[in-house]
Scaffold this motif. Structure first.
Motif, PDB file in Angstrom:
ATOM      1  N   UNK A 119       0.809  -1.228   0.000  1.00  0.00           N
ATOM      2  CA  UNK A 119       0.000   0.000   0.000  1.00  0.00           C
ATOM      3  C   UNK A 119       0.838   1.271   0.000  1.00  0.00           C
ATOM      4  N   UNK A 120       2.030   1.199   0.588  1.00  0.00           N
ATOM      5  CA  UNK A 120       2.911   2.372   0.598  1.00  0.00           C
ATOM      6  C   UNK A 120       3.850   2.212  -0.589  1.00  0.00           C
ATOM      7  N   UNK A 121       3.499   2.891  -1.692  1.00  0.00           N
ATOM      8  CA  UNK A 121       4.237   2.685  -2.943  1.00  0.00           C
ATOM      9  C   UNK A 121       4.623   4.030  -3.551  1.00  0.00           C
ATOM     10  N   UNK A 329      -8.441  -9.295  -7.245  1.00  0.00           N
ATOM     11  CA  UNK A 329      -8.505  -8.233  -6.229  1.00  0.00           C
ATOM     12  C   UNK A 329      -7.284  -8.288  -5.312  1.00  0.00           C
ATOM     13  N   UNK A 330      -6.105  -8.567  -5.913  1.00  0.00           N
ATOM     14  CA  UNK A 330      -4.882  -8.709  -5.118  1.00  0.00           C
ATOM     15  C   UNK A 330      -3.802  -7.747  -5.579  1.00  0.00           C
ATOM     16  N   UNK A 331      -2.972  -7.338  -4.635  1.00  0.00           N
ATOM     17  CA  UNK A 331      -1.842  -6.488  -4.977  1.00  0.00           C
ATOM     18  C   UNK A 331      -0.592  -7.053  -4.325  1.00  0.00           C
ATOM     19  N   UNK A 335       4.848  -5.185  -6.801  1.00  0.00           N
ATOM     20  CA  UNK A 335       4.365  -4.163  -7.733  1.00  0.00           C
ATOM     21  C   UNK A 335       4.000  -4.704  -9.097  1.00  0.00           C
ATOM     22  N   UNK A 336       4.148  -6.029  -9.304  1.00  0.00           N
ATOM     23  CA  UNK A 336       3.739  -6.597 -10.598  1.00  0.00           C
ATOM     24  C   UNK A 336       3.175  -7.992 -10.372  1.00  0.00           C
ATOM     25  N   UNK A 337       2.475  -8.489 -11.405  1.00  0.00           N
ATOM     26  CA  UNK A 337       1.831  -9.811 -11.312  1.00  0.00           C
ATOM     27  C   UNK A 337       2.808 -10.943 -11.564  1.00  0.00           C
ATOM     28  N   UNK A 351       9.531 -13.895  -0.700  1.00  0.00           N
ATOM     29  CA  UNK A 351       9.196 -13.804  -2.117  1.00  0.00           C
ATOM     30  C   UNK A 351       8.279 -12.610  -2.357  1.00  0.00           C
ATOM     31  N   UNK A 352       7.143 -12.559  -1.621  1.00  0.00           N
ATOM     32  CA  UNK A 352       6.208 -11.437  -1.788  1.00  0.00           C
ATOM     33  C   UNK A 352       5.210 -11.402  -0.632  1.00  0.00           C
ATOM     34  N   UNK A 353       4.599 -10.231  -0.479  1.00  0.00           N
ATOM     35  CA  UNK A 353       3.425 -10.088   0.384  1.00  0.00           C
ATOM     36  C   UNK A 353       2.278  -9.710  -0.547  1.00  0.00           C
ATOM     37  N   UNK A 354       1.095 -10.236  -0.267  1.00  0.00           N
ATOM     38  CA  UNK A 354      -0.066  -9.925  -1.104  1.00  0.00           C
ATOM     39  C   UNK A 354      -1.209  -9.453  -0.210  1.00  0.00           C
TER      40      UNK A 354
END
Length: 373
Positions: A119-121, A329-331, A335-337, A351-354
């Motif tokens: 969310x903080x981008x 509905x995911x982020x 910053x990319x899919x 690896x990532x947070x979603x």
């Protein structure tokens, strides 16, 4: 998943301390903040929370930071091996507040604030016409514009960590380090106190304004240095705080008064990373990647975020291809899919947070990981 209510009745007769802070987005999209040292004189029940602060003057339009996720990792400060000192993290949730409650033994702990980066981008907004920071008054002297004063007042709120309405030398130095990389010594602080409005040895809000006005006067109205300060504090040229998220930490103890201090730990990011890896791998489902028994993906599913770690047990580095295209509905914090992660030999890596883009709608996490040849 059912929403866990953070117990509100607990705070009544308990000893309470609070401290503010802020997440800042760096140029490489890393998120940094101060850390906190918590000292508990004797074993007691503890309840602690972290939540973003709404700096907005208007109720209708809450500041953008209110949607930023915040959490705290608590690690033991008794210098044992860094990987083993993880204690707990704030898993309870009530709206934008995250909390933990339980018993802590007497001793020193570090509270490490964390935000996923979903969310903080980096702000995509293009500001065509920068705000004016200073203007010439009728007397010919320089003055701060109203908009700049509002922004400086917000900065003052963020830097006033103990919330007493004044800036101590220590608080002012956290601000100096963030904006200029330097510190103000006792002598410079003494000059500060002679020239600007102070109270009880601390700088008032008005004194903080005067100090920034002096900087503008030193540069004869050239705002370039002032903009460096504003951007370091997360503001864009429209004077909106878009790359920072102020937060507040509250600690309640049942039997003793806790001591909470802000610190700037060199080892903070390393300790936070170790704690993150530890929580994800200990609470996650694990599965090996197809045809690669030495590469394991751990997936932690919390109420408001999903986090994954890739562990590479082999003796050579692997590159893992990650595809979230089937998610809804995911982020992702990446910053990319679709992206690739290089994992060194015998290493675990986040690896990532979603997180959901819209919390009110259903979100479906679907991720396919494969090792690239």
């Amino acid at each position: 998943q059912k929403r866990v209510r953070i117990p509100s009745h607990r705070g009544q007769a308990w000893h309470h301390v609070k401290m503010k802070g802020s997440f800042f987005l760096e140029d490489d999209s890393a998120i940094v903040s101060l850390q906190y040292r918590l000292h508990i004189p004797q074993t007691t029940n503890v309840y602690l929370t972290i939540q973003p602060i709404n700096l907005s003057q208007t109720k209708e339009k809450p500041s953008s930071s209110m949607s930023v996720d915040t959490s705290l990792f608590i690690v033991s400060g008794n210098h044992v091996k860094e990987d083993d000192n993880f204690v707990c993290f704030t898993e309870l949730r009530d709206k934008e507040k995250f909390g933990w409650t339980g018993e802590l033994s007497a001793g020193t702990y570090y509270l490490l604030p964390f935000s996923t980066g979903c969310r903080l981008v980096k702000s995509q907004k293009v500001v065509s016409k920068p705000m004016q920071l200073v203007h010439r008054m009728d007397s010919g002297e320089l003055g701060l514009t109203r908009e700049f004063r509002v922004a400086l007042s917000d900065i003052f709120e963020v830097v006033d960590l103990d919330g007493n309405g004044l800036l101590s030398l220590e608080e002012y130095n956290f601000f100096e380090q963030r904006t200029s990389g330097e510190k103000c010594d006792e002598d410079a602080w003494a000059i500060c106190k002679e020239n600007f409005d102070t109270k009880k040895n601390e700088l008032t809000r008005e004194g903080f304004m005067e100090l920034n006005l002096m900087e503008a006067n030193d540069r004869e109205g050239d705002p370039r240095d002032l903009w460096i300060t504003m951007e370091a504090m997360g503001f864009n040229r429209a004077l909106e705080m878009v790359e920072a998220c102020p937060f507040v930490i509250d600690v309640y103890c049942e039997d003793v008064k806790p001591i909470l201090q802000a610190v700037n730990l060199e080892s903070g990011p390393r300790m936070l990373n170790a704690a993150l890896l530890r929580t994800i791998t200990s609470k996650a489902e694990a599965r090996n990647l197809k045809n690669h028994d030495s590469v394991t993906v751990y997936t932690y599913r919390g109420e408001s975020r999903i986090s994954s770690v890739i562990a590479n047990k082999s003796n050579q580095k692997v590159t893992v291809h990650v595809n979230n295209e089937q998610s809804k509905n995911c982020k992702s914090s990446r910053g990319m899919c679709v992206f690739a992660v290089e994992v060194p030999a015998r290493t675990k890596m986040v690896c990532q947070h979603v997180m959901p883009v819209n919390e009110k709608q259903e979100w479906v996490y679907s991720c396919v990981e494969s090792v690239l040849p």
